[in-house]
Design a protein around this motif. Structure first.
Motif, PDB file in Angstrom:
ATOM      1  N   GLY A 200       0.818  -1.213   0.000  1.00  0.00           N
ATOM      2  CA  GLY A 200       0.000   0.000   0.000  1.00  0.00           C
ATOM      3  C   GLY A 200       0.847   1.256   0.000  1.00  0.00           C
ATOM      4  O   GLY A 200       0.524   2.243  -0.669  1.00  0.00           O
ATOM      5  N   CYS A 201       1.942   1.217   0.751  1.00  0.00           N
ATOM      6  CA  CYS A 201       2.843   2.367   0.841  1.00  0.00           C
ATOM      7  C   CYS A 201       3.488   2.660  -0.512  1.00  0.00           C
ATOM      8  O   CYS A 201       3.520   3.807  -0.969  1.00  0.00           O
ATOM      9  CB  CYS A 201       3.918   2.094   1.897  1.00  0.00           C
ATOM     10  SG  CYS A 201       4.977   3.505   2.251  1.00  0.00           S
ATOM     11  N   LEU A 202       3.998   1.611  -1.177  1.00  0.00           N
ATOM     12  CA  LEU A 202       4.651   1.789  -2.480  1.00  0.00           C
ATOM     13  C   LEU A 202       3.641   2.189  -3.549  1.00  0.00           C
ATOM     14  O   LEU A 202       3.967   2.962  -4.455  1.00  0.00           O
ATOM     15  CB  LEU A 202       5.380   0.499  -2.884  1.00  0.00           C
ATOM     16  CG  LEU A 202       6.531   0.065  -1.959  1.00  0.00           C
ATOM     17  CD1 LEU A 202       7.147  -1.240  -2.443  1.00  0.00           C
ATOM     18  CD2 LEU A 202       7.593   1.147  -1.879  1.00  0.00           C
ATOM     19  N   THR A 203       2.404   1.677  -3.432  1.00  0.00           N
ATOM     20  CA  THR A 203       1.345   2.065  -4.381  1.00  0.00           C
ATOM     21  C   THR A 203       1.008   3.545  -4.231  1.00  0.00           C
ATOM     22  O   THR A 203       0.871   4.272  -5.230  1.00  0.00           O
ATOM     23  CB  THR A 203       0.083   1.215  -4.155  1.00  0.00           C
ATOM     24  OG1 THR A 203       0.427  -0.167  -4.277  1.00  0.00           O
ATOM     25  CG2 THR A 203      -1.005   1.573  -5.153  1.00  0.00           C
ATOM     26  N   GLN A 204       0.847   3.999  -2.970  1.00  0.00           N
ATOM     27  CA  GLN A 204       0.571   5.409  -2.727  1.00  0.00           C
ATOM     28  C   GLN A 204       1.697   6.285  -3.278  1.00  0.00           C
ATOM     29  O   GLN A 204       1.454   7.314  -3.917  1.00  0.00           O
ATOM     30  CB  GLN A 204       0.402   5.674  -1.227  1.00  0.00           C
ATOM     31  CG  GLN A 204       0.004   7.113  -0.910  1.00  0.00           C
ATOM     32  CD  GLN A 204       0.119   7.463   0.563  1.00  0.00           C
ATOM     33  OE1 GLN A 204       1.154   7.236   1.186  1.00  0.00           O
ATOM     34  NE2 GLN A 204      -0.939   8.037   1.112  1.00  0.00           N
TER      35      GLN A 204
ATOM     36  N   PHE B 278       3.791   5.594  -5.709  1.00  0.00           N
ATOM     37  CA  PHE B 278       3.765   5.601  -7.174  1.00  0.00           C
ATOM     38  C   PHE B 278       2.720   6.565  -7.707  1.00  0.00           C
ATOM     39  O   PHE B 278       3.003   7.401  -8.567  1.00  0.00           O
ATOM     40  CB  PHE B 278       3.491   4.186  -7.710  1.00  0.00           C
ATOM     41  CG  PHE B 278       3.135   4.165  -9.177  1.00  0.00           C
ATOM     42  CD1 PHE B 278       4.107   4.401 -10.150  1.00  0.00           C
ATOM     43  CD2 PHE B 278       1.823   3.965  -9.587  1.00  0.00           C
ATOM     44  CE1 PHE B 278       3.779   4.410 -11.502  1.00  0.00           C
ATOM     45  CE2 PHE B 278       1.490   3.968 -10.931  1.00  0.00           C
ATOM     46  CZ  PHE B 278       2.469   4.184 -11.884  1.00  0.00           C
ATOM     47  N   PHE B 279       1.466   6.445  -7.220  1.00  0.00           N
ATOM     48  CA  PHE B 279       0.393   7.297  -7.727  1.00  0.00           C
ATOM     49  C   PHE B 279       0.658   8.778  -7.430  1.00  0.00           C
ATOM     50  O   PHE B 279       0.411   9.636  -8.284  1.00  0.00           O
ATOM     51  CB  PHE B 279      -0.957   6.864  -7.142  1.00  0.00           C
ATOM     52  CG  PHE B 279      -1.574   5.715  -7.867  1.00  0.00           C
ATOM     53  CD1 PHE B 279      -2.136   5.887  -9.122  1.00  0.00           C
ATOM     54  CD2 PHE B 279      -1.586   4.432  -7.318  1.00  0.00           C
ATOM     55  CE1 PHE B 279      -2.705   4.827  -9.812  1.00  0.00           C
ATOM     56  CE2 PHE B 279      -2.141   3.361  -7.991  1.00  0.00           C
ATOM     57  CZ  PHE B 279      -2.703   3.558  -9.244  1.00  0.00           C
ATOM     58  N   LEU B 280       1.170   9.061  -6.225  1.00  0.00           N
ATOM     59  CA  LEU B 280       1.450  10.453  -5.865  1.00  0.00           C
ATOM     60  C   LEU B 280       2.469  11.073  -6.805  1.00  0.00           C
ATOM     61  O   LEU B 280       2.236  12.146  -7.378  1.00  0.00           O
ATOM     62  CB  LEU B 280       1.961  10.510  -4.418  1.00  0.00           C
ATOM     63  CG  LEU B 280       2.505  11.869  -3.940  1.00  0.00           C
ATOM     64  CD1 LEU B 280       1.416  12.924  -3.985  1.00  0.00           C
ATOM     65  CD2 LEU B 280       3.069  11.740  -2.540  1.00  0.00           C
ATOM     66  N   HIS B 281       3.598  10.389  -7.016  1.00  0.00           N
ATOM     67  CA  HIS B 281       4.663  10.958  -7.852  1.00  0.00           C
ATOM     68  C   HIS B 281       4.287  10.932  -9.342  1.00  0.00           C
ATOM     69  O   HIS B 281       4.633  11.858 -10.082  1.00  0.00           O
ATOM     70  CB  HIS B 281       5.970  10.218  -7.606  1.00  0.00           C
ATOM     71  CG  HIS B 281       6.524  10.454  -6.236  1.00  0.00           C
ATOM     72  ND1 HIS B 281       6.930  11.694  -5.795  1.00  0.00           N
ATOM     73  CD2 HIS B 281       6.728   9.614  -5.187  1.00  0.00           C
ATOM     74  CE1 HIS B 281       7.362  11.612  -4.558  1.00  0.00           C
ATOM     75  NE2 HIS B 281       7.244  10.360  -4.154  1.00  0.00           N
TER      76      HIS B 281
ATOM     77  N   VAL C 231       4.466   7.289 -15.951  1.00  0.00           N
ATOM     78  CA  VAL C 231       4.550   5.888 -15.516  1.00  0.00           C
ATOM     79  C   VAL C 231       5.970   5.354 -15.698  1.00  0.00           C
ATOM     80  O   VAL C 231       6.544   4.732 -14.790  1.00  0.00           O
ATOM     81  CB  VAL C 231       3.535   5.016 -16.290  1.00  0.00           C
ATOM     82  CG1 VAL C 231       3.747   3.535 -15.976  1.00  0.00           C
ATOM     83  CG2 VAL C 231       2.107   5.432 -15.952  1.00  0.00           C
ATOM     84  N   VAL C 232       6.562   5.618 -16.869  1.00  0.00           N
ATOM     85  CA  VAL C 232       7.906   5.090 -17.179  1.00  0.00           C
ATOM     86  C   VAL C 232       8.954   5.663 -16.229  1.00  0.00           C
ATOM     87  O   VAL C 232       9.846   4.937 -15.763  1.00  0.00           O
ATOM     88  CB  VAL C 232       8.264   5.388 -18.653  1.00  0.00           C
ATOM     89  CG1 VAL C 232       9.742   5.114 -18.925  1.00  0.00           C
ATOM     90  CG2 VAL C 232       7.393   4.570 -19.587  1.00  0.00           C
ATOM     91  N   PHE C 233       8.869   6.961 -15.929  1.00  0.00           N
ATOM     92  CA  PHE C 233       9.869   7.598 -15.083  1.00  0.00           C
ATOM     93  C   PHE C 233       9.696   7.256 -13.599  1.00  0.00           C
ATOM     94  O   PHE C 233      10.679   7.112 -12.872  1.00  0.00           O
ATOM     95  CB  PHE C 233       9.826   9.117 -15.258  1.00  0.00           C
ATOM     96  CG  PHE C 233      10.644   9.618 -16.418  1.00  0.00           C
ATOM     97  CD1 PHE C 233      12.022   9.512 -16.416  1.00  0.00           C
ATOM     98  CD2 PHE C 233      10.027  10.188 -17.523  1.00  0.00           C
ATOM     99  CE1 PHE C 233      12.777   9.975 -17.470  1.00  0.00           C
ATOM    100  CE2 PHE C 233      10.772  10.641 -18.595  1.00  0.00           C
ATOM    101  CZ  PHE C 233      12.156  10.536 -18.582  1.00  0.00           C
ATOM    102  N   VAL C 234       8.447   7.139 -13.143  1.00  0.00           N
ATOM    103  CA  VAL C 234       8.188   6.995 -11.701  1.00  0.00           C
ATOM    104  C   VAL C 234       8.192   5.538 -11.259  1.00  0.00           C
ATOM    105  O   VAL C 234       8.631   5.230 -10.139  1.00  0.00           O
ATOM    106  CB  VAL C 234       6.853   7.681 -11.325  1.00  0.00           C
ATOM    107  CG1 VAL C 234       6.495   7.408  -9.870  1.00  0.00           C
ATOM    108  CG2 VAL C 234       6.960   9.183 -11.563  1.00  0.00           C
ATOM    109  N   LEU C 235       7.729   4.619 -12.114  1.00  0.00           N
ATOM    110  CA  LEU C 235       7.585   3.209 -11.719  1.00  0.00           C
ATOM    111  C   LEU C 235       8.877   2.576 -11.175  1.00  0.00           C
ATOM    112  O   LEU C 235       8.819   1.815 -10.199  1.00  0.00           O
ATOM    113  CB  LEU C 235       7.040   2.390 -12.891  1.00  0.00           C
ATOM    114  CG  LEU C 235       6.635   0.943 -12.583  1.00  0.00           C
ATOM    115  CD1 LEU C 235       5.572   0.900 -11.494  1.00  0.00           C
ATOM    116  CD2 LEU C 235       6.144   0.248 -13.843  1.00  0.00           C
ATOM    117  N   PRO C 236      10.055   2.862 -11.760  1.00  0.00           N
ATOM    118  CA  PRO C 236      11.282   2.228 -11.216  1.00  0.00           C
ATOM    119  C   PRO C 236      11.557   2.556  -9.749  1.00  0.00           C
ATOM    120  O   PRO C 236      12.161   1.724  -9.049  1.00  0.00           O
ATOM    121  CB  PRO C 236      12.395   2.809 -12.110  1.00  0.00           C
ATOM    122  CG  PRO C 236      11.712   3.135 -13.395  1.00  0.00           C
ATOM    123  CD  PRO C 236      10.345   3.605 -12.998  1.00  0.00           C
ATOM    124  N   ALA C 237      11.137   3.722  -9.263  1.00  0.00           N
ATOM    125  CA  ALA C 237      11.438   4.118  -7.874  1.00  0.00           C
ATOM    126  C   ALA C 237      10.817   3.165  -6.858  1.00  0.00           C
ATOM    127  O   ALA C 237      11.540   2.612  -6.010  1.00  0.00           O
ATOM    128  CB  ALA C 237      10.976   5.555  -7.625  1.00  0.00           C
TER     129      ALA C 237
END
Length: 633
Positions: free
Chosen positions: A414-418, A420-423, A471-477
């Motif tokens: 949940g933390c990583l999902t939040q 991802f969506f925020l950034h 999506v491409v830039f943020v997903l790796p984080a």
């Protein structure tokens, strides 16, 4: 409203029209106005009560904070009750004596407010540059005398203004296109020579504010010189930290005033209702924020204000403690150091969030239903509304669960999902602002080919490209973080899963994560701001090639909404990032509050800006509101 129309036909009274052009939306506009006003009253009366009751706070600095609270109450109360009577009951009449009285108290409160800020600057100068003699130079009696001098100055400088106006002959047209008796608006109704009145007003405004700003600038110049003479870096930070609350209050007080004056005096073709909304926000926003700033930044005042009233809340929170003890979850602490005032802090945040949802969903509904608004510019405004909803909704609901129900637990997934969506939504928001800048460039520099270059299909494709980029830039984080081993201490000192805060909990090597985060920030922000600056550079160049002055103003006016949205979006982000970079000496709860305000203030203001500045959209919104009111009645 027709049944409550209590506006008299007596020509001996003035008629305050409220916000001309937005009469049908008066009730809707009154919702945020009344909320801001009530929050401001609550905050300022709390400060007066605490400072008055606690003997330990009977010190010069707290007496000045009390004076500031009194001026804030005076300024907002001289305007807002009458404005709300106009919005709710159509009570537009005001006698000449009432109008001049309101004018006097409002302007006198402003001058007194400026004097208090100048005295506060002197207080900070003495505290930093001559600390050993502070208690000798600034006693309670001397502060009271300085306050009295400021009050006498306000009365002597402001009283001649309404007295001069009283001697003027007024025309039959006694309609004031405003929510209150603004000096220049009343002077314009005179049939006589108003040269003396205008000159007096301009001289007083220039004299008072230039003098006070000069004194404030001088105080801080001497403070900076004193700081540079200190060799210890820790002492630098501690010294600057004592000034942060005052600097924030100066910015919240003078910046809206300067912006409002510039927009009202510069003939940029800005609609009158925009000036009036800005003027009213100037009375409300500083009044609401000042007690919050001093309550948060002044430890002794904060401690007294929350200690006693929150004992019962603490028991309630203990009873509702839903924080899990499962070590596989993270624990979001909310705002460390301000746990006792979580419920109080949640009031403005929940109001801002609801208002942002209301404004953005209204924009989406109106643009979606009206085929005449299915144009590139309005599609971009819808994209901006969607990103605003996404940004605030990825953070605020969980934050309110922490504040209200102590639900601090969040799973790693949940933390990583939040995160991802925020950034991702923030990156998408930045892409939309870049596309809007390009839209304005084409509209001004190549208007004949605008419909060819920017079609609805092309805007949709640009939006899709922005989404894919996000999506491409943020997903790796979050993917990189999911592979990290986390320590036993899984407490996140924040209201949401901030990337850096989560990274710090890792027990492994986080060099790649930190590098990727910084690289992403610089690439996205640097590229987007460069493209926006390039677009506006070409726009300014094109505008200067036009010889007609009216064409200049019309061209620039088409950009004002976008510029305002950029300021509300990038300024809090840059300010928050800077405080994180230079965080030593700044309390953690200040960072967290600034970060959360970034998620609620821009989403709340952006739909208001576009609805106020885009005539076609504003007309359609007003039409739908009128239709809803008609169906309801």
């Amino acid at each position: 409203m027709a049944s409550f129309n209590l506006t008299p036909s007596d020509l001996s009274t003035y008629i305050l029209m409220g916000i001309p052009g937005l009469e049908a939306a008066h009730v809707l506009i009154s919702i945020p106005f009344s909320m801001f006003y009530l929050i401001g009253l609550l905050g300022n009366f709390t400060i007066l009560f605490v400072v008055g009751k606690e003997q330990t706070l009977h010190k010069p600095m707290y007496l000045l904070i009390g004076m500031l609270a009194l001026t804030d109450i005076s300024i907002s109360t001289s305007v807002m009750p009458k404005a709300l009577c106009i919005f709710w009951f159509n009570l537009k009449d005001i006698t000449m004596a009432g109008c001049l009285t309101q004018m006097f108290f409002f302007h006198a409160g402003m001058v007194m407010h400026s004097a208090v800020l100048a005295t506060m600057a002197f207080d900070r100068y003495v505290a930093i540059c001559d600390p050993l003699r502070y208690t000798i130079i600034l006693t309670n009696a001397r502060i009271a005398k300085l306050g009295l001098v400021g009050l006498i100055r306000a009365v002597l400088l402001i009283l001649p203004g309404p007295l001069l106006l009283r001697r003027q002959p007024f025309c039959d047209n006694i309609i004031i296109p405003h929510t209150y008796c603004e000096y220049m608006a009343v002077a314009k109704m005179s049939c006589g020579d108003t040269t003396v009145n205008r000159m007096y007003y301009l001289v007083i405004v220039s004299l008072v504010f230039r003098l006070d700003l000069t004194l404030i600038g001088l105080s801080y110049g001497l403070i900076i010189m004193a700081i540079f003479r200190i060799s210890s870096k820790t002492a630098h930070q501690k010294t600057l930290n004592t000034c942060t609350a005052h600097i924030c209050v100066i910015l919240t007080s003078y910046t809206p005033s300067l912006f409002s004056n510039l927009t009202s005096r510069s003939d940029l073709g800005i609609a009158p209702h925009v000036h009036i909304i800005l003027a009213n926000l100037y009375f409300l926003i500083p009044t609401m924020l000042n007690p919050i700033i001093y309550g948060v930044k002044t430890k002794e005042l904060h401690t007294w204000s929350i200690s006693e009233p929150h004992h019962r809340i603490d028991h309630l929170m203990a009873a509702l403690n839903l924080t899990p003890s499962d070590p596989s979850t993270f624990i979001l602490m909310g705002i460390p150091g301000l746990e006792a005032s979580h419920v109080l802090i949640s009031i403005p945040w929940s109001m801002f969030y609801i208002m942002s949802l209301l404004g953005n969903f209204t924009v989406l509904l109106v643009v979606g239903k009206e085929k005449s608004l299915h144009k590139p510019m309005y599609l971009l405004i819808c994209m901006l509304a969607l990103t605003d909803i996404g940004t605030s909704s990825s953070v605020i609901p969980k934050a309110l669960c922490i504040f209200w129900f102590n639900m601090k637990g969040i799973t790693v997934g949940g933390c990583l999902t939040q995160m991802f969506f925020l950034h991702a939504v923030s990156v998408m928001h930045s892409a939309v602002l870049v596309t809007m800048a390009f839209d304005r460039y084409v509209a001004i520099c190549n208007p004949l080919r605008y419909t060819t270059i920017l079609t609805n299909t092309r805007i949709a494709k640009l939006g899709l490209v922005g989404l894919i980029r996000a999506v491409v830039f943020v997903l790796p984080a979050p993917l990189l973080l999911s592979r990290q081993p986390f320590c036993a201490n899984r407490i996140i000192l924040h209201t949401h899963c901030n990337h850096i805060a989560v990274v710090k909990m890792s027990c492994g090597d986080i060099t790649v994560n930190r590098t990727y985060s910084l690289a992403l920030l610089f690439i996205i922000a640097g590229l987007d701001l460069t493209l926006i600056a390039l677009s506006y550079g070409l726009i300014i160049k094109a505008v200067f090639t036009i010889s007609h002055k009216e064409a200049h103003q019309k061209a620039l006016n088409t950009c004002t909404a976008h510029i305002c949205v950029m300021l509300t979006s990038y300024t809090p982000l840059v300010f928050s990032s800077l405080t994180y970079e230079f965080s030593q000496g700044i309390a953690p709860h200040v960072h967290i509050i600034l970060a959360n305000l970034y998620f609620v203030i821009p989403p709340m203001l952006n739909p208001i800006i576009y609805e106020a500045k885009t005539k076609e959209l504003c007309d359609k919104v007003v039409k739908y509101i009128c239709r809803c009111n008609h169906q309801g009645s």
